[in-house]
Design an enzyme around this catalytic site. Structure first.
Site, PDB file in Angstrom:
ATOM      1  N   CYS A 104       4.649 -42.555  -1.183  1.00 43.91           N
ATOM      2  CA  CYS A 104       5.072 -41.758  -0.033  1.00 43.91           C
ATOM      3  C   CYS A 104       3.996 -40.809   0.466  1.00 43.91           C
ATOM      4  O   CYS A 104       4.179 -40.162   1.505  1.00 43.91           O
ATOM      5  CB  CYS A 104       6.329 -40.967  -0.387  1.00 43.91           C
ATOM      6  SG  CYS A 104       7.632 -41.983  -1.094  1.00 43.91           S
ATOM      7  N   HIS A 134       7.672 -32.081   2.843  1.00 42.16           N
ATOM      8  CA  HIS A 134       8.010 -33.428   2.385  1.00 42.16           C
ATOM      9  C   HIS A 134       9.494 -33.669   2.605  1.00 42.16           C
ATOM     10  O   HIS A 134       9.885 -34.745   3.053  1.00 42.16           O
ATOM     11  CB  HIS A 134       7.626 -33.575   0.918  1.00 42.16           C
ATOM     12  CG  HIS A 134       7.781 -34.956   0.378  1.00 42.16           C
ATOM     13  ND1 HIS A 134       7.175 -36.055   0.964  1.00 42.16           N
ATOM     14  CD2 HIS A 134       8.475 -35.432  -0.684  1.00 42.16           C
ATOM     15  CE1 HIS A 134       7.496 -37.141   0.279  1.00 42.16           C
ATOM     16  NE2 HIS A 134       8.277 -36.794  -0.717  1.00 42.16           N
ATOM     17  N   GLU A 139       9.770 -28.707  -4.063  1.00 43.07           N
ATOM     18  CA  GLU A 139       8.814 -28.372  -3.008  1.00 43.07           C
ATOM     19  C   GLU A 139       8.900 -26.896  -2.645  1.00 43.07           C
ATOM     20  O   GLU A 139       7.871 -26.228  -2.445  1.00 43.07           O
ATOM     21  CB  GLU A 139       9.061 -29.230  -1.767  1.00 43.07           C
ATOM     22  CG  GLU A 139       8.071 -28.915  -0.651  1.00 43.07           C
ATOM     23  CD  GLU A 139       8.268 -29.744   0.591  1.00 43.07           C
ATOM     24  OE1 GLU A 139       7.331 -29.809   1.409  1.00 43.07           O
ATOM     25  OE2 GLU A 139       9.360 -30.331   0.759  1.00 43.07           O
ATOM     26  N   LYS A 170      11.794 -35.765   8.368  1.00 43.62           N
ATOM     27  CA  LYS A 170      12.586 -36.879   7.834  1.00 43.62           C
ATOM     28  C   LYS A 170      14.070 -36.749   8.186  1.00 43.62           C
ATOM     29  O   LYS A 170      14.800 -37.742   8.150  1.00 43.62           O
ATOM     30  CB  LYS A 170      12.419 -36.957   6.315  1.00 43.62           C
ATOM     31  CG  LYS A 170      11.010 -37.315   5.859  1.00 43.62           C
ATOM     32  CD  LYS A 170      10.912 -37.352   4.342  1.00 43.62           C
ATOM     33  CE  LYS A 170       9.510 -37.732   3.860  1.00 43.62           C
ATOM     34  NZ  LYS A 170       8.525 -36.655   4.058  1.00 43.62           N
ATOM     35  N   HIS A 180      12.765 -41.310   6.045  1.00 46.38           N
ATOM     36  CA  HIS A 180      11.553 -41.268   5.227  1.00 46.38           C
ATOM     37  C   HIS A 180      10.767 -42.539   5.487  1.00 46.38           C
ATOM     38  O   HIS A 180      11.175 -43.636   5.086  1.00 46.38           O
ATOM     39  CB  HIS A 180      11.945 -41.157   3.753  1.00 46.38           C
ATOM     40  CG  HIS A 180      10.802 -40.877   2.838  1.00 46.38           C
ATOM     41  ND1 HIS A 180       9.483 -41.016   3.201  1.00 46.38           N
ATOM     42  CD2 HIS A 180      10.777 -40.459   1.536  1.00 46.38           C
ATOM     43  CE1 HIS A 180       8.702 -40.699   2.181  1.00 46.38           C
ATOM     44  NE2 HIS A 180       9.464 -40.351   1.166  1.00 46.38           N
ATOM     45  N   PHE A 186       5.868 -41.071  -5.371  1.00 43.64           N
ATOM     46  CA  PHE A 186       6.233 -41.564  -6.695  1.00 43.64           C
ATOM     47  C   PHE A 186       5.019 -41.464  -7.615  1.00 43.64           C
ATOM     48  O   PHE A 186       3.880 -41.564  -7.173  1.00 43.64           O
ATOM     49  CB  PHE A 186       6.655 -43.027  -6.605  1.00 43.64           C
ATOM     50  CG  PHE A 186       8.143 -43.240  -6.448  1.00 43.64           C
ATOM     51  CD1 PHE A 186       8.980 -42.215  -6.074  1.00 43.64           C
ATOM     52  CD2 PHE A 186       8.692 -44.493  -6.660  1.00 43.64           C
ATOM     53  CE1 PHE A 186      10.344 -42.421  -5.917  1.00 43.64           C
ATOM     54  CE2 PHE A 186      10.046 -44.720  -6.509  1.00 43.64           C
ATOM     55  CZ  PHE A 186      10.872 -43.679  -6.145  1.00 43.64           C
TER      56      PHE A 186
END
Length: 788
Positions: free
Chosen positions: A168, A301, A312, A333, A338, A397
């Site tokens: 990502c 994010h 975050e 997002k 996403h 990830f």
């Protein structure tokens, strides 16, 4: 050395382009985001049975880019189409003419993606399952480098071309690497961005992790219930400030700096206190000459999952201190979903346009503040705000974190680096090949001419066997695929050889830049085939976490405790060379003291089936060619760091260069022009003439159609009567993305065995016309031969 990175080089964004659920342009994206419109709806293009949700941010309008990357086939890949469509807008918006305003050789590409062409793989696998024969072109769309090489060919860009895949955070990493390319003087302009398209595997995988929300994602909200997947692409045109001024190109914003880090915590979940993300944010501020008080807005994010959003928020507080309470942190997002590997580019575009229009974009669907998050989410619609700078966060990830710092034109600029340039040296090796474990076993096999491999159903394959206990306990290894185990084992050996394994602080400060062409195909195949045949209920969450290319680098960080800058380069058969080049640039720029650079490949049944289906490998020439597994890690280090530790120094990396043929997916220039340009530029960067070189370690692996162009280029650059031409892959096999590492280890072995102790040049080429050359020297470099 001539390729000294200049941190005073300003890098500007001349134009942007996007295709997202909000429409087919960057302005459509910005209009929708600024208004807080949610473009998430029921997905129509894929079967959506048995997932947690039927919702997604889907591209519903036609996407037909002008460049035909598969002229001999009706097959297309949506992720490549998205990248090309966004790039067409960005290139047109820049107003620049390739070859006129800026030479084609000074234009590069950096492309980020998570799943790349995996939808094409799904279609091929399903056809095989049903007894059919897939169009072989589909297999050529699967690797991430295919998108990068399609972009290069579409616009005739012949400079450095690379692909990054850190899940990502992939296109945020592409932005970071492109910045270093321009500052190192390797290009004046870079086309940068990313794309991803919906796949059945992604929906099944995130469903198996119970991560998908049944309603549009509501990041940072107390009642948030998960993420929403989206698809699309975003591209930016980056220029040096000097090139922008010289050409009169528009300037939308400036890119100041970046921060990269590894969590080293968990395959999917972030560190709960956001420690790794905080390091990335701090690094972005430091490299950009910013203080926490300079930043008022962060494009977060913000996935909408419970753990990610709180982690975050904790990271922002840890990085910015008291200034965090005045920060607005919002999530794009919430409106488009996403976009996985495209998120960094698309959200970077939103951040750039926010600076242009002085509007902080909102978080849609926000309801109630969660005390575990607690920062201002800009709920509802965009908010007018004075913005000189802004950050964009993306976390992937396997704990790959990235933060990019942007500024309005004429805003604060990045200062000169406090750390001066230094030699980059090789201080350790970890080697696992079919010849055995260790550099000596590899050298002995090559010196004896011991051809590796054995026939496997129409291909010759060289498998590796190694002590897997080095990768972890049996319980730990059950959650790893072979490529991750190879990465850990080779990196552990390399750290030990570099005498860095006993110092916890030194290990923690070490980063990982991994190269792989095939990457997680073993895990991707194990996960996808049951899903295609049995539906989403067959999805195995333990396997899904290994299906990202950056999974192996994340496993290294978790196993060894490395927390420095991390990235994964996926430039096809030149992936390891690309990783070495990226690592070199980061070290020269002072972004790290020490980097582990593994190149790892393992061959799954579906991978071999794909190779067999390609005409190039189905011929008699293909049967004479050997595909090899490998795990080879090098420790690259700034010389001052190595000398301070008393580490062994085996070689000096004098320079590198990458050039593209710009011929398209699976194509290369038969004249060898790209190889020649890469070699000549690498020599110039190293400050050497061709007659200073003792040997060329060639990329040649036994495929005449690919080997002949390199041979012709070598004969034009060198006096072949005076320089040795070594072709180790013809004996040891083609270790796919690990070829440059193989040659580097053997070159050091040749010096060790009393060979000509002059510099050598190492070539590595993808099978799509991307060529990287590196120059290595023994220690010490003979003063009479250096020419410097």
């Amino acid at each position: 050395m001539t390729d000294v990175p200049d941190q005073t080089v300003g890098v500007v964004i001349a134009a942007v382009g996007a295709i997202t659920p909000h429409g087919g342009s960057a302005e459509a994206l910005w209009d929708g985001v600024r208004a807080g419109r949610v473009a998430i709806s029921p997905v129509r293009r894929l079967p959506m049975d048995h997932y947690q949700t039927g919702l997604g941010g889907e591209i519903t309008e036609p996407c037909s880019p002008g460049y035909d990357y598969a002229p001999d086939s009706e097959a297309r890949d949506r992720s490549i189409d998205f990248a090309l469509a966004a790039a067409e807008e960005a290139m047109a918006g820049s107003g620049l003419r390739v070859g006129t305003d800026i030479p084609a050789e000074r234009w590069g590409v950096a492309y980020g993606t998570c799943h790349a062409g995996w939808r094409s793989a799904e279609l091929a696998l399903r056809e095989v399952e049903e007894g059919g024969t897939p169009d072989w072109h589909r297999y050529t769309f699967v690797p991430p480098q295919a998108g990068a090489e399609a972009l290069s060919a579409a616009f005739g860009l012949k400079g450095p071309v690379l692909s990054a895949n850190t899940a990502c955070a992939a296109s945020a990493h592409a932005l970071a690497h492109a910045l270093e390319v321009i500052r190192a003087g390797a290009a004046d302009a870079m086309l940068v961005g990313g794309s991803d398209a919906f796949t059945e595997s992604a929906f099944a995988g995130f469903s198996s992790l119970w991560s998908l929300s049944p309603k549009p994602a509501a990041p940072y909200s107390k009642d948030r219930s998960g993420l929403t997947l989206g698809e699309g692409g975003g591209m930016l045109v980056l220029l040096s400030r000097e090139a922008a001024e010289r050409t009169g190109a528009p300037v939308v914003a400036e890119m100041l700096g970046y921060g990269l880090s590894a969590d080293g915590h968990h395959p999917t979940a972030p560190h709960p206190e956001g420690e790794g993300a905080a390091r990335a944010i701090r690094s972005a501020l430091t490299t950009s000459g910013l203080t926490p008080d300079d930043v008022r807005y962060i494009n977060g994010h913000g996935t909408g999952t419970e753990k990610n959003d709180s982690a975050e928020s904790n990271a922002v507080r840890a990085a910015l201190g008291e200034a965090a309470e005045k920060i607005s942190l919002s999530s794009t997002k919430s409106m488009i979903g996403h976009l996985l590997g495209a998120a960094g580019a698309v959200e970077g575009i939103v951040t750039v346009l926010a600076l242009r229009d002085q509007v902080a974009p909102p978080t849609a669907s926000f309801t109630e503040l969660d005390p575990q998050c607690g920062l201002d989410p800009v709920a509802g619609t965009g908010r007018p705000m004075v913005l000189d700078t802004a950050l964009s966060n993306n976390f992937g990830f396997a704990g790959a974190n990235a933060t990019i710092a942007f500024a309005r034109p004429g805003g604060p600029g990045a200062p000169a680096s406090a750390v001066g340039p230094d030699d980059v040296v090789v201080t350790g090796f970890g080697v696992i090949t079919s010849a055995g474990e260790g550099a000596e076993a590899l050298w002995d096999a090559y010196a004896a001419g011991c051809r590796q491999g054995a026939p496997e159903n129409g291909l010759r394959v060289a498998r590796v066997e190694f002590d897997r206990s080095v990768a972890g306990t049996p319980k730990e290894r059950r959650r790893m695929d072979k490529v991750s185990q190879l990465a850990i084992a080779s990196c552990r050996a390399a750290l030990g050889a570099a005498r860095a394994d006993g110092d916890a602080d030194a290990v923690a400060a070490t980063g990982v830049v991994l190269g792989t062409a095939i990457g997680p195909m073993e895990s991707s195949e194990r996960f996808t085939v049951p899903v295609l045949s049995g539906g989403a209920q067959e999805a195995n969450p333990a396997v899904f976490t290994n299906t990202v290319y950056s999974g192996a680098a994340g496993q290294v960080a978790m196993a060894l405790g490395t927390k420095g800058p991390t990235s994964t380069l996926t430039s096809g058969h030149a992936a390891g060379a690309a990783a070495l080049g990226v690592a070199y640039d980061m070290l020269r720029a002072g972004r790290a003291e020490r980097l582990l650079v593994p190149a790892v490949e393992a061959l799954s049944p579906a991978t071999l089936a794909a190779y067999r289906s390609l005409p190039l490998f189905g011929s008699a020439a293909g049967r004479r060619y050997t595909l090899a597994e490998a795990g080879i890690a090098l420790v690259l280090e700034r010389r001052a760091s190595a000398e301070r530790r008393g580490a062994p120094i085996h070689a000096v990396v004098l320079g590198h260069a990458t050039a593209s043929d710009a011929c398209g997916i699976g194509r290369w220039d038969p004249t060898g022009d790209g190889v020649e340009r890469a070699m000549r530029k690498a020599l110039r960067n190293a400050g050497l003439r061709p007659d200073h070189v003792a040997a060329v370690w060639a990329s040649a692996a036994g495929l005449a159609a690919a080997d002949r162009p390199e041979q012709a280029a070598v004969e034009r650059v060198f006096d072949t009567g005076r320089v040795r031409i070594e072709a180790p892959k013809r004996v040891l096999g083609e270790p796919v993305g690990a070829g440059a590492h193989l040659s580097a280890v053997l070159a050091v072995g040749a010096w060790r065995e009393g060979g000509d102790r002059r510099p050598v040049l190492v070539n590595s080429s993808s099978l799509g016309g991307t060529h990287t050359s590196l120059v290595l020297s023994p220690v010490p470099l003979p003063a009479t031969e250096s020419g410097r």
